[in-house]
Scaffold this motif. Structure first.
Motif, PDB file in Angstrom:
ATOM      1  N   GLU A  18       0.864  -1.267  -0.019  1.00  0.00           N
ATOM      2  CA  GLU A  18       0.031   0.085  -0.044  1.00  0.00           C
ATOM      3  C   GLU A  18       0.918   1.398  -0.011  1.00  0.00           C
ATOM      4  OE1 GLU A  18      -2.800   2.223   3.300  1.00  0.00           O
ATOM      5  OE2 GLU A  18      -2.580   0.135   3.342  1.00  0.00           O
ATOM      6  N   ILE A  19       1.835   1.367   0.904  1.00  0.00           N
ATOM      7  CA  ILE A  19       2.748   2.514   0.964  1.00  0.00           C
ATOM      8  C   ILE A  19       3.402   2.818  -0.286  1.00  0.00           C
ATOM      9  CG2 ILE A  19       4.659   3.470   2.160  1.00  0.00           C
ATOM     10  CD1 ILE A  19       3.718   1.827   4.663  1.00  0.00           C
ATOM     11  N   ALA A  20       4.090   1.582  -0.839  1.00  0.00           N
ATOM     12  CA  ALA A  20       4.898   1.721  -2.111  1.00  0.00           C
ATOM     13  C   ALA A  20       4.123   2.078  -3.435  1.00  0.00           C
ATOM     14  CB  ALA A  20       5.827   0.415  -2.280  1.00  0.00           C
ATOM     15  N   ALA A  21       2.830   1.750  -3.296  1.00  0.00           N
ATOM     16  CA  ALA A  21       2.102   2.078  -4.611  1.00  0.00           C
ATOM     17  C   ALA A  21       2.137   3.497  -4.893  1.00  0.00           C
ATOM     18  CB  ALA A  21       0.640   1.313  -4.325  1.00  0.00           C
ATOM     19  N   SER A  22       2.116   4.356  -3.819  1.00  0.00           N
ATOM     20  CA  SER A  22       2.272   5.557  -4.080  1.00  0.00           C
ATOM     21  C   SER A  22       3.296   6.161  -4.704  1.00  0.00           C
ATOM     22  CB  SER A  22       2.170   6.363  -2.458  1.00  0.00           C
ATOM     23  OG  SER A  22       3.386   6.101  -1.916  1.00  0.00           O
ATOM     24  N   ALA A  23       4.245   5.446  -5.118  1.00  0.00           N
ATOM     25  CA  ALA A  23       5.323   6.053  -6.023  1.00  0.00           C
ATOM     26  C   ALA A  23       5.784   5.132  -6.932  1.00  0.00           C
ATOM     27  CB  ALA A  23       6.479   5.936  -4.961  1.00  0.00           C
ATOM     28  N   THR A  24       4.688   4.371  -7.626  1.00  0.00           N
ATOM     29  CA  THR A  24       5.090   3.411  -8.620  1.00  0.00           C
ATOM     30  C   THR A  24       5.725   3.884  -9.769  1.00  0.00           C
ATOM     31  OG1 THR A  24       3.357   1.784  -7.833  1.00  0.00           O
ATOM     32  CG2 THR A  24       4.020   1.713 -10.013  1.00  0.00           C
ATOM     33  N   ALA A  25       5.283   5.203 -10.342  1.00  0.00           N
ATOM     34  CA  ALA A  25       5.764   5.620 -11.263  1.00  0.00           C
ATOM     35  C   ALA A  25       7.138   6.060 -11.141  1.00  0.00           C
ATOM     36  CB  ALA A  25       4.711   6.812 -12.082  1.00  0.00           C
ATOM     37  N   GLU A  26       7.288   6.541 -10.287  1.00  0.00           N
ATOM     38  CA  GLU A  26       8.826   7.089  -9.858  1.00  0.00           C
ATOM     39  C   GLU A  26       9.560   5.962  -9.641  1.00  0.00           C
ATOM     40  OE1 GLU A  26       5.607  10.260  -8.895  1.00  0.00           O
ATOM     41  OE2 GLU A  26       6.054   8.223  -8.514  1.00  0.00           O
ATOM     42  N   TYR A  27       9.316   4.995  -8.886  1.00  0.00           N
ATOM     43  CA  TYR A  27      10.043   3.747  -8.973  1.00  0.00           C
ATOM     44  C   TYR A  27      10.479   3.262 -10.068  1.00  0.00           C
ATOM     45  CZ  TYR A  27      11.904  -0.728  -7.143  1.00  0.00           C
ATOM     46  OH  TYR A  27      12.734  -1.895  -6.980  1.00  0.00           O
ATOM     47  N   ALA A  28       9.502   3.197 -11.100  1.00  0.00           N
ATOM     48  CA  ALA A  28       9.772   2.509 -12.439  1.00  0.00           C
ATOM     49  C   ALA A  28      10.733   3.509 -13.147  1.00  0.00           C
ATOM     50  CB  ALA A  28       8.562   2.330 -13.031  1.00  0.00           C
ATOM     51  N   LEU A  83       4.342   6.913   3.104  1.00  0.00           N
ATOM     52  CA  LEU A  83       4.945   6.436   4.370  1.00  0.00           C
ATOM     53  C   LEU A  83       3.975   7.428   5.528  1.00  0.00           C
ATOM     54  CD1 LEU A  83       6.196   4.728   6.124  1.00  0.00           C
ATOM     55  CD2 LEU A  83       8.176   6.124   5.791  1.00  0.00           C
ATOM     56  N   LEU A  84       4.218   8.786   5.305  1.00  0.00           N
ATOM     57  CA  LEU A  84       3.674   9.683   6.455  1.00  0.00           C
ATOM     58  C   LEU A  84       2.118   9.717   6.446  1.00  0.00           C
ATOM     59  CD1 LEU A  84       6.017  12.864   6.373  1.00  0.00           C
ATOM     60  CD2 LEU A  84       6.224  11.050   7.835  1.00  0.00           C
ATOM     61  N   PRO A  85       1.590   9.757   5.209  1.00  0.00           N
ATOM     62  CA  PRO A  85       0.128   9.648   5.089  1.00  0.00           C
ATOM     63  C   PRO A  85      -0.395   8.283   5.887  1.00  0.00           C
ATOM     64  CG  PRO A  85       0.797  10.574   3.054  1.00  0.00           C
ATOM     65  CD  PRO A  85       1.729   9.852   3.974  1.00  0.00           C
ATOM     66  N   PHE A  86       0.320   7.215   5.628  1.00  0.00           N
ATOM     67  CA  PHE A  86       0.149   6.005   6.322  1.00  0.00           C
ATOM     68  C   PHE A  86       0.009   5.873   7.677  1.00  0.00           C
ATOM     69  CE2 PHE A  86       1.414   1.952   8.130  1.00  0.00           C
ATOM     70  CZ  PHE A  86       0.164   1.100   7.786  1.00  0.00           C
ATOM     71  N   LEU A  87       1.212   6.450   8.354  1.00  0.00           N
ATOM     72  CA  LEU A  87       1.531   6.688   9.770  1.00  0.00           C
ATOM     73  C   LEU A  87       0.547   7.471  10.444  1.00  0.00           C
ATOM     74  CD1 LEU A  87       5.377   6.634   9.814  1.00  0.00           C
ATOM     75  CD2 LEU A  87       3.828   4.717  10.281  1.00  0.00           C
ATOM     76  N   ARG A  88      -0.059   8.682   9.488  1.00  0.00           N
ATOM     77  CA  ARG A  88      -0.988   9.637  10.256  1.00  0.00           C
ATOM     78  C   ARG A  88      -2.257   8.844  10.463  1.00  0.00           C
ATOM     79  NH1 ARG A  88       1.113  13.868   5.974  1.00  0.00           N
ATOM     80  NH2 ARG A  88       2.939  14.849   7.115  1.00  0.00           N
ATOM     81  N   ARG A  89      -2.699   8.125   9.346  1.00  0.00           N
ATOM     82  CA  ARG A  89      -4.050   7.091   9.535  1.00  0.00           C
ATOM     83  C   ARG A  89      -4.033   6.341  10.565  1.00  0.00           C
ATOM     84  NH1 ARG A  89      -3.234   6.841   3.880  1.00  0.00           N
ATOM     85  NH2 ARG A  89      -2.785   4.731   4.217  1.00  0.00           N
ATOM     86  N   GLN A  90      -2.710   5.837  11.093  1.00  0.00           N
ATOM     87  CA  GLN A  90      -2.695   4.647  11.790  1.00  0.00           C
ATOM     88  C   GLN A  90      -2.886   5.352  13.389  1.00  0.00           C
ATOM     89  OE1 GLN A  90      -3.030   1.564  11.303  1.00  0.00           O
ATOM     90  NE2 GLN A  90      -3.084   2.220   9.266  1.00  0.00           N
TER      91      GLN A  90
END
Length: 232
Positions: free
Chosen positions: A54-64, A191-198
């Motif tokens: 879930e976290i990594a999907a936020s940067a899929t294009a940048e990772y590619a 990462l930060l949005p995920f931690l904030r939600r938790q």
């Protein structure tokens, strides 16, 4: 290049380092203190690692894009000494000789010395005995020299062997820039949005489930040492 749906093996440790940095930034530390012990950093770390997809999907294009740059830079690098097909063939031949010659020469040395000294002690054939002794010590010397040369060759080969095929050649400015862009995106959007939600969940962190039959592996995004924010 198709966009990968999993982290390359060499990128997993970098993702974990980014999680560590996020948990130590000022914003997350303050939010943890406000929970008054209901949530701790280790719980958040476990959740973040389990939710890496879930976290990594936020940067899929940048990772590619980063992977494309990285692969292009690696392909453009010259072959290091000994890594060409001819060089590898010579290295393999040297390794075979280094493995076979010392034991064979050692056995020959033992046989020659045993026969030579035996003849010298029990018969009058001194000339033959001395020849066998000389041959024995020569074989022993050959065994030692070849063994030493093989050890030196192995050390030299290990020293000039490049890192894994996916290792980023960060000396290339284009690769370094693509990596920085990807890290920033992963940090801000994932990462930060995920931690904030938790931390904002009224009943505490939401458990993250992993589909049955699939190992808990990191997915899509190399997160290498992102600059700490807010004093983290």
């Amino acid at each position: 290049m198709p966009c990968p749906d999993r982290l390359l093996r060499e990128d997993g440790a970098d993702f974990e380092r980014l999680v560590h940095q996020a948990l130590n930034c000022a914003e997350i530390r303050q939010a943890l203190r406000r929970t008054r012990g209901v949530v701790n950093a280790e719980q958040l770390r476990t959740l973040a690692m389990r939710a890496s997809a879930e976290i990594a999907a936020s940067a899929t294009a940048e990772y590619a894009a980063y992977l494309r740059r990285r692969m292009a830079a690696a392909a453009a690098q010259p072959w290091p000494p000994g890594s060409t097909p001819a060089g590898r063939g010579r290295a393999q031949l040297a390794a075979i000789l280094a493995a076979l010659v010392p034991p064979l020469a050692g056995v020959a040395a033992a046989v020659f010395l045993l026969l030579g000294y035996g003849l010298e002690l029990t018969t009058g054939q001194l000339e033959l005995a001395r020849s066998l002794v000389i041959a024995g010590w020569t074989s022993a010397l050959v065994s030692a020299v070849v063994a030493l040369g093989g050890a030196i060759a192995l050390v030299a080969a290990a020293a000039r062997t490049p890192s894994g095929p996916g290792a980023p050649p960060l000396a290339d400015p284009a690769v370094a820039h693509a990596r920085a862009v990807w890290q920033a995106t992963l940090w801000e959007r994932g990462l930060l949005p995920f931690l904030r939600r938790q931390l904002a969940a009224p009943c505490g962190p939401t458990p993250v489930t992993v589909p049955p039959g699939r190992p808990e592996r990191l997915t899509v995004a190399d997160a290498s040492a992102h600059p700490r924010r807010d004093g983290g």
